[in-house]
Design an enzyme around this catalytic site. Structure first.
Site, PDB file in Angstrom:
ATOM      1  N   ASP A  18      33.359  53.834  46.197  1.00 45.37           N
ATOM      2  CA  ASP A  18      34.126  54.011  44.970  1.00 45.37           C
ATOM      3  C   ASP A  18      34.228  55.478  44.545  1.00 45.37           C
ATOM      4  O   ASP A  18      35.307  55.953  44.185  1.00 45.37           O
ATOM      5  CB  ASP A  18      33.495  53.151  43.860  1.00 45.37           C
ATOM      6  CG  ASP A  18      34.264  53.200  42.543  1.00 45.37           C
ATOM      7  OD1 ASP A  18      35.285  53.896  42.466  1.00 45.37           O
ATOM      8  OD2 ASP A  18      33.832  52.538  41.585  1.00 45.37           O
ATOM      9  N   ASP A  77      35.488  53.841  39.243  1.00 45.22           N
ATOM     10  CA  ASP A  77      36.363  52.959  38.475  1.00 45.22           C
ATOM     11  C   ASP A  77      36.512  51.583  39.102  1.00 45.22           C
ATOM     12  O   ASP A  77      37.379  50.800  38.708  1.00 45.22           O
ATOM     13  CB  ASP A  77      37.742  53.593  38.306  1.00 45.22           C
ATOM     14  CG  ASP A  77      38.384  53.986  39.637  1.00 45.22           C
ATOM     15  OD1 ASP A  77      37.780  53.707  40.689  1.00 45.22           O
ATOM     16  OD2 ASP A  77      39.482  54.570  39.613  1.00 45.22           O
ATOM     17  N   ASP A  85      43.414  43.711  51.394  1.00 41.82           N
ATOM     18  CA  ASP A  85      44.080  42.495  51.866  1.00 41.82           C
ATOM     19  C   ASP A  85      43.149  41.758  52.818  1.00 41.82           C
ATOM     20  O   ASP A  85      42.784  42.271  53.878  1.00 41.82           O
ATOM     21  CB  ASP A  85      45.384  42.850  52.563  1.00 41.82           C
ATOM     22  CG  ASP A  85      46.278  41.645  52.800  1.00 41.82           C
ATOM     23  OD1 ASP A  85      45.752  40.581  53.180  1.00 41.82           O
ATOM     24  OD2 ASP A  85      47.498  41.765  52.617  1.00 41.82           O
ATOM     25  N   SER A 129      54.127  38.779  52.620  1.00 40.24           N
ATOM     26  CA  SER A 129      53.469  38.091  53.717  1.00 40.24           C
ATOM     27  C   SER A 129      54.510  37.600  54.726  1.00 40.24           C
ATOM     28  O   SER A 129      55.198  38.407  55.328  1.00 40.24           O
ATOM     29  CB  SER A 129      52.593  36.961  53.187  1.00 40.24           C
ATOM     30  OG  SER A 129      51.709  36.503  54.172  1.00 40.24           O
ATOM     31  N   ASP A 180      37.081  59.056  45.499  1.00 39.31           N
ATOM     32  CA  ASP A 180      38.288  59.647  44.925  1.00 39.31           C
ATOM     33  C   ASP A 180      37.989  60.477  43.676  1.00 39.31           C
ATOM     34  O   ASP A 180      38.906  60.958  43.008  1.00 39.31           O
ATOM     35  CB  ASP A 180      39.326  58.570  44.586  1.00 39.31           C
ATOM     36  CG  ASP A 180      38.833  57.568  43.551  1.00 39.31           C
ATOM     37  OD1 ASP A 180      37.694  57.691  43.072  1.00 39.31           O
ATOM     38  OD2 ASP A 180      39.601  56.646  43.214  1.00 39.31           O
ATOM     39  N   HIS A 225      45.600  40.179  49.033  1.00 29.69           N
ATOM     40  CA  HIS A 225      46.857  39.795  49.670  1.00 29.69           C
ATOM     41  C   HIS A 225      47.914  39.420  48.646  1.00 29.69           C
ATOM     42  O   HIS A 225      47.722  38.501  47.856  1.00 29.69           O
ATOM     43  CB  HIS A 225      46.612  38.630  50.624  1.00 29.69           C
ATOM     44  CG  HIS A 225      47.786  38.303  51.475  1.00 29.69           C
ATOM     45  ND1 HIS A 225      48.370  39.209  52.333  1.00 29.69           N
ATOM     46  CD2 HIS A 225      48.504  37.160  51.602  1.00 29.69           C
ATOM     47  CE1 HIS A 225      49.387  38.638  52.966  1.00 29.69           C
ATOM     48  NE2 HIS A 225      49.485  37.391  52.533  1.00 29.69           N
TER      49      HIS A 225
END
Length: 536
Positions: free
Chosen positions: A271, A278, A427, A204, A274, A466
């Site tokens: 989800d 999961d 994030d 950060s 890909d 984050h």
């Protein structure tokens, strides 16, 4: 620093550093023997005057980290004995007093220096990260830059109500460089030999400091681990007020439960992209979930049944889409669809019983202090038009001093430096797209992706909030292997948190590749391969 956002927004850390490898992996020869803890004689960095140097021998045991608002005190056990050196310096005529702390293990030094960055508006560490580095065998360093703590921005303006440009320069980059210069001197003075390698770690604000080092002071560090970096500071600090502006302008304040329903729905929809269900979205850029699909559904919140409205969906759409001018021009990236919306779009109940926004303090302080120059300014009054003006003002006034987005890393590459970064795709405070945009700019400036990969690699962490890989990834170990053995990381081992809160092991892919399921046990990292992302 995992506790900070837990206190602020029930979130995850603004800063984190990874301390492996341990002292057993000595650099530059056998581990150093015990030494005398005395204050070394130092040469002041250019433009500064050293006001004092102290050295205190600290016994082995539990280190007590002081309470610093908004964080309580903490305890770090099993810290070995170390020499605690504090250097105070000033820039003559500017009235500042910055402190550099260097902790040096009394025994079993691994031959390396590790500097650690800050968090929010704190330029450095209060002991947790330093202690962790010392436990790993490193000599460790940090600086407070002469500014305030995490949320203390009283230093923003001088007595005349003008921005204190000297302290802002300290916070932006100057003090971090001076800390590197002094820390190397302290190490050589106490141990009788220089550190074999110097590293910087931060997330950060600390990540931004690492990028500033690579851009402005390319010879300070051999390797930089700069995660979830707050680069483009002048832009994203204003951009992260956008969710509050949207709610205020739309006069609609969804509850945390409703926001979570939108996030969960987006993750569930994207989800499978890909190839594996999961709880992770590996390539958020492919996720085109429309929040209007949730209109009319009900959410249970604190025993009440709430119905998602078209107004709720519009607020979420605008937040995901990101800041725009009143005419529709895109200004910056929005909150990723899989990220926790409550961090920047926090709400509470006002005195009249109606919901009101609760701005995240970091961007709120930036706008009120450095832009409006009015610490008591009410950011809830900002309109869409005023937001655009503030965004452009911040760019014009502060890009050169704290933007930290210069893509020319040729001097860093020439010096042999290595820059390693991970950034979570969920994030909630610093949009991942800003880091990706910077990496793309570097590629264009430095001759393409392959040449950039020779010294700078970016890893995107699916489903990660984050600084959410705190203590869970192999970042510093990979960086030291790259710097010291020439082994560039193709993947980074990581433990990711799924949408249901479970943990799963994955190998993070180097940008621009993303993870793709190729069959087998989804709990096994080997069941996934790295493949080109959409659009590449």
């Amino acid at each position: 620093m995992k506790r900070l956002l837990t206190v602020l927004a029930a979130g995850v850390p603004l800063a984190a550093a990874i301390y492996a490898p341990s002292a057993s992996a000595a650099a530059g020869g056998p581990a150093a023997a015990a030494h005398s803890c005395t204050a070394p004689v130092l040469d002041a960095p250019a433009g500064t005057r050293v006001e004092g140097v102290t050295a205190v021998a600290r016994a082995a045991g539990t280190f007590e980290v002081p309470a610093v608002f908004p964080l309580p005190a903490a305890h770090v056990p099993d810290v070995p004995a170390f020499c605690d050196v504090t250097v105070t310096l000033t820039h003559p005529g500017q009235g500042d007093h910055a402190h550099v702390r260097v902790w040096l293990p009394q025994e079993n030094w691994n031959g390396r220096l590790q500097s650690v960055g800050g968090s929010a508006y704190a330029a450095g560490d209060y002991g947790s990260d330093l202690a962790g580095a010392v436990k790993g065998g490193y000599a460790a360093a940090t600086t407070d830059a002469g500014v305030g703590s995490y949320l203390d921005t009283s230093w923003a303006l001088d007595a005349g109500g003008k921005v204190d440009t000297g302290l802002l320069e300290n916070f932006a980059s100057r003090s971090e460089h001076e800390a590197a210069v002094l820390a190397k001197q302290v190490v050589a003075g106490v141990y009788g030999r220089a550190a074999s390698y110097a590293y910087f770690t931060g997330c950060s604000t600390g990540g931004r400091q690492g990028y500033a080092e690579a851009q402005k002071y390319p010879e300070d560090y051999d390797g930089i681990l700069a995660n979830a970096p707050a680069v483009n500071w002048d832009e994203f600090e204003v951009a992260t007020l956008w969710p509050q502006v949207v709610m205020n302008e739309q006069q609609t304040y969804p509850t945390g439960c409703e926001f979570k329903a939108f996030t969960d729905a987006a993750v569930q929809a994207c989800d499978p992209d890909d190839g594996a269900v999961d709880g992770l979205v590996s390539d958020p850029d492919r996720c085109g979930y429309d929040p209007r699909r949730l209109i009319g559904s009900t959410v249970e919140c604190d025993g009440r049944q709430l119905t998602i409205t078209a107004a709720d969906a519009e607020v979420v759409r605008r937040i995901w889409d990101g800041p725009r001018t009143p005419s529709g021009q895109k200004l910056w990236a929005g909150v990723p669809a899989g990220a926790d919306l409550s961090g920047l779009a926090g709400t509470t109940t006002g005195a009249d019983g109606r919901p009101v926004g609760t701005p995240f303090p970091v961007p709120a302080e930036w706008v009120s202090g450095w832009l409006k120059k009015q610490p008591a300014f009410d950011v809830s009054t900002i309109t869409y038009g005023q937001f655009t003006q503030l965004f452009k003002q911040s760019q014009n006034e502060y890009d050169k001093i704290i933007g930290t987005d210069d893509p020319d890393l040729s001097a860093f590459r020439k010096a042999g430096g290595k820059l390693l970064t991970y950034h979570g795709t969920a994030d909630q405070y610093i949009p991942t797209d800003g880091t990706v945009k910077y990496r793309q700019q570097v590629e264009r400036r430095m001759g393409g992706a392959k040449k950039t990969d020779d010294f700078y690699r970016l890893f995107l962490a699916p489903g990660t909030a984050h600084c959410g890989l705190n203590g869970q990834n192999s970042g510093l170990a990979a960086l030291t292997a790259w710097v010291e053995q020439g082994k560039a990381p193709k993947t980074l081992a990581a433990t990711l948190t799924t949408a249901s809160g479970g943990s799963v092991s994955r190998n993070l892919c180097a940008y621009p590749s993303v993870s793709r399921y190729r069959g087998g046990d989804i709990a096994d990292p080997a069941s996934f391969r790295c493949a080109p992302a959409s659009g590449h």
